[in-house]
Design a protein around this motif. Structure first.
Motif, short mmCIF file in Angstrom:
data_model
loop_
_atom_site.label_atom_id
_atom_site.label_comp_id
_atom_site.label_asym_id
_atom_site.label_seq_id
_atom_site.Cartn_x
_atom_site.Cartn_y
_atom_site.Cartn_z
N GLY A 165 0.81 -1.22 0.00
CA GLY A 165 0.00 0.00 0.00
C GLY A 165 0.84 1.26 0.00
O GLY A 165 0.38 2.32 -0.39
N HIS A 166 2.09 1.14 0.43
CA HIS A 166 2.94 2.33 0.51
C HIS A 166 4.06 2.33 -0.51
O HIS A 166 5.07 3.01 -0.36
N ILE A 167 3.87 1.58 -1.58
CA ILE A 167 4.72 1.75 -2.75
C ILE A 167 4.27 3.07 -3.39
O ILE A 167 3.08 3.28 -3.63
N GLU A 175 -1.87 12.85 -0.91
CA GLU A 175 -1.28 12.66 0.41
C GLU A 175 -1.72 11.33 1.01
O GLU A 175 -2.89 10.97 0.95
N CYS A 176 -0.77 10.63 1.62
CA CYS A 176 -1.07 9.34 2.25
C CYS A 176 -0.96 9.50 3.77
O CYS A 176 -0.22 10.35 4.26
N GLY A 177 -1.66 8.65 4.50
CA GLY A 177 -1.60 8.68 5.95
C GLY A 177 -0.21 8.45 6.49
O GLY A 177 0.09 8.81 7.64
N CYS A 178 0.68 7.84 5.71
CA CYS A 178 2.03 7.54 6.18
C CYS A 178 2.95 8.75 6.08
O CYS A 178 4.08 8.71 6.55
N GLY A 179 2.47 9.83 5.45
CA GLY A 179 3.29 11.04 5.33
C GLY A 179 3.85 11.25 3.94
O GLY A 179 4.31 12.35 3.61
N GLY A 182 1.33 10.03 -3.07
CA GLY A 182 1.25 9.15 -4.23
C GLY A 182 1.42 7.67 -3.94
O GLY A 182 1.71 6.89 -4.85
N CYS A 183 1.24 7.27 -2.67
CA CYS A 183 1.29 5.84 -2.34
C CYS A 183 0.11 5.14 -3.02
O CYS A 183 -0.95 5.74 -3.23
N LEU A 184 0.29 3.85 -3.29
CA LEU A 184 -0.79 3.07 -3.87
C LEU A 184 -2.08 3.20 -3.06
O LEU A 184 -3.16 3.38 -3.62
ZN ZN Z 1 1.76 5.73 2.29
#
Ligand code: ZN
Length: 307
Positions: A165-167, A175-179, A182-184
């Motif tokens: 999910g974070h590729i 924006e992704c929750g991981c910071g 463009g994460c999957l």
């Molecule tokens: Zn992410």
């Protein structure tokens, strides 16, 4: 000894799926309970232990022998030491759940990550049966994955293998929750698809499943958003294939309920994107929301060495 069973629990943010599972993966008895996450991690832990104890008692009352307990939890899990390290929706912070379970039940126990044990179950009992290299991808609020090789989960050195999910598939993207951006997960999770459609259509209640149905009915906006998500997903799967070279990709989670509306275009996009790699078979998960519970039982059995 009477017939052995495993006490199995899959703890989610709102509910727990619980069962007594035989060593061959069939279910003797099933229960569901609320997690009671709002009462805090200590109350949740006590709730888990009480439910597990109740299941062990139920097994004995039915003339069976509980031989182990398997518990699956979300978030960051230290499977080696049996610790629920961190969870956003359950509130765990370094809870030694495996040892607590062993103390309370007097049984050997195993603690696993919900998606990774779900992968184990799909690979051995579900859509990946008989296949040696299986990547399970759960697409729901987020996107998580688990790699299973020859029937054993591959956790990686830090328990994070398969976190596809974070590729980053679209640098500078959403924006992704991981910071990162463009994460999957930020581009193609059910949540991301629903949110984008809501933004552009003005329909705040539309889900990703609605977007899939409307796309299938040739609604222009839904079609565009769905195709965009399909391409993002295919991109992520191609990266995963470059790294893992699996025989089959099993798609699960809420978005997989879109069925062929998801599978057919994803297969096409992956096939078109492959160059020298071999295209994996892409199939839908078979075990639904029982995968985590069955997988936690398998994990406990593997720890017992009775596989
Ligand atoms: Zn992410």
């Amino acid at each position: 000894m009477s017939e052995p069973v495993v006490v199995a629990l899959d703890v989610g943010g709102t509910g727990m799926k619980c069962a007594l599972v035989r060593p061959d993966g069939t279910v003797h008895h099933e229960e569901r309970h609320p997690t009671l996450a709002a009462r805090g991690p200590e109350a949740v832990t006590e709730n888990i232990l009480a439910v597990a104890e109740g299941l062990a008692a139920r097994a004995r009352a039915d003339g069976l022998t509980p031989v182990a307990a398997g518990i699956a939890v979300p978030g960051v899990v230290d499977e080696v030491n049996g610790i629920a390290v961190w969870s956003a929706n359950v509130g765990f912070r370094d809870v030694p759940l495996r040892d607590l379970t062993t103390q309370r039940l007097g049984l050997p126990a195993a603690l696993g990550h919900d998606v990774r044990v779900g992968a184990l179950a799909e690979a051995r009992l579900g859509a990946g049966r008989g296949r040696r290299h299986v990547l399970f991808v759960a697409i729901g609020t987020g996107i998580a994955g688990g790699l299973v090789v020859d029937g054993a989960g591959y956790p990686g050195a830090h328990g994070a293998a398969g976190e596809i999910g974070h590729i980053v598939i679209r640098p500078g993207g959403r924006e992704c929750g991981c910071g990162l951006r463009g994460c999957l997960e930020a581009e193609a999770s059910a949540k991301a698809i629903g949110r984008r459609y809501a933004e552009l259509s003005g329909d705040p209640d539309a889900t990703a499943f609605d977007v899939a149905s409307r796309a299938a009915q040739n609604e222009e906006l839904a079609g565009r958003i769905w195709q965009d998500a399909v391409e993002a997903l295919a991109q992520g799967l191609l990266t995963a294939q470059a790294l893992y070279d699996v025989g089959v990709v099993v798609l699960g989670g809420g978005l997989a309920e879109a069925g062929d509306n998801l599978l057919l275009p994803v297969r096409e996009a992956v096939t078109q994107g492959v160059t020298f790699h071999r295209t994996p078979e892409i199939v839908r998960a078979e075990l639904g929301d029982t995968a985590g519970c069955l997988g936690s039982a398998l994990l406990a059995l593997d720890h017992l060495g009775t596989r």
